[in-house]
Design an enzyme around this catalytic site. Structure first.
Site, short mmCIF file in Angstrom:
data_model
loop_
_atom_site.label_atom_id
_atom_site.label_comp_id
_atom_site.label_asym_id
_atom_site.label_seq_id
_atom_site.Cartn_x
_atom_site.Cartn_y
_atom_site.Cartn_z
CD GLU A 42 -2.01 -2.12 1.89
OE1 GLU A 42 -2.93 -2.95 1.84
OE2 GLU A 42 -0.95 -2.31 2.53
CB THR A 43 1.22 4.14 -1.84
OG1 THR A 43 2.25 3.28 -2.33
CG2 THR A 43 1.71 5.57 -1.84
#
Length: 294
Positions: A42-43
């Site tokens: 994830e970001t």
């Protein structure tokens, strides 16, 4: 942007997370493209607002995988809170996610890394599944499944289907048919499977876990760990308010340590498990700037 390793106190282990410190001016498409560029589980994108709004409901944060935006995810929540806390020594950071406000509280012990713990939404217990339906989605045999506790979908903001296996060897050799698994989960109300077993590498851990999704093996899945905490307390694998360790990421050489606990409420028909907490450490690995045309 800042990149951190979450659910670990050692760099280059745990689950990596990229945190963009100011996402104002970025479109949803920009954010998705940047998440693909980072190519991590994830970001996150911090969207600063005025101080009064942030104090009331928390700092606005959006979470993306390489493929989609998520309403909630565990290691991005914890890691982003660590980044926002910085060196301030704050005892709490509030994040405003697509599911609402999530508090992350911090404790510090002299000589040890800071420990952060998020409180997730109270769990919703979903469908109980037939093991025969799950076996066919894997390369495992029916004998590899632990039938002493139910296969069940649980959500604390993101629905995961808990699948108990009998041994480490079963978890290690697991292969999941992702296309068929996605079809099954779409029909049954889950987002991803979370495979666990009570045999562990670390003798202090309660469970060994593995989560395989469209971006491969996830080194640590904090949202699933919260669901797992509720499931463990509901089915007697952990006691009420007992903090236990879930180990994850060993198969991909990214060992992660996820600490979970939840409260069992007696004589309550609904939400009989509450106060789900998921915690761990976090290490900063790098800082940088990204230049794109918008």
């Amino acid at each position: 942007m800042v990149q951190v390793d979450v659910f670990t106190d050692r760099a280059l282990t745990g689950n990596s997370l990229a945190v963009f410190l100011d996402g104002r001016g970025l479109s949803t498409e920009n954010m998705q493209d940047l998440a693909r560029e980072m190519n991590l589980s994830e970001t996150t994108f911090v969207l600063p607002e005025d101080a009064a709004a942030e104090k009331a409901r928390g700092v606005c944060v959006r979470i993306f995988t390489v493929q989609e935006e998520l309403p909630f995810a565990g290691h991005p929540t914890l890691g982003t809170a660590f980044v926002l806390r910085g060196e301030t020594g704050a005892s709490e950071v509030l994040l405003y996610l697509n599911i609402g406000t999530v508090p992350v509280r911090f404790t510090e012990t002299p000589g040890q890394s800071a420990f952060g713990e998020m409180t997730q939404r109270n769990p919703e217990f979903g469908a109980i599944h037939n093991a025969d339906d799950i076996v066919g989605l894997t390369n495992l045999a029916a004998a590899d499944f632990d039938l002493s506790v139910p296969i069940q979908t649980v959500s604390t903001g993101m629905p995961f289907t808990m699948v108990p296996l009998r041994s480490l060897s079963a978890v290690e050799k697991l292969r999941l048919d992702l296309d068929r698994a996605a079809e099954y989960l779409a029909r049954s109300g889950g987002k991803f499977f979370y495979f666990v077993c009570r045999e562990t590498v670390d003798p202090t851990a309660r469970l060994h876990s593995r989560m395989i999704f469209y971006n491969g093996d996830d080194p640590a899945t904090g949202s699933a760990a919260g669901c797992c905490a509720a499931w463990m307390v509901a089915h007697g694998i952990a006691a009420s308010d007992e903090r236990v360790l879930i180990e994850q990421g060993l198969e991909m050489h990214r060992p992660s340590r996820i600490f979970v606990r939840a409260t069992h409420q007696k004589n309550v028909a609904d939400n009989y498990v509450v106060n789900v907490r998921v915690g761990g450490n976090c290490v900063e690995v790098l800082r940088g700037e990204v230049t794109i045309a918008i």
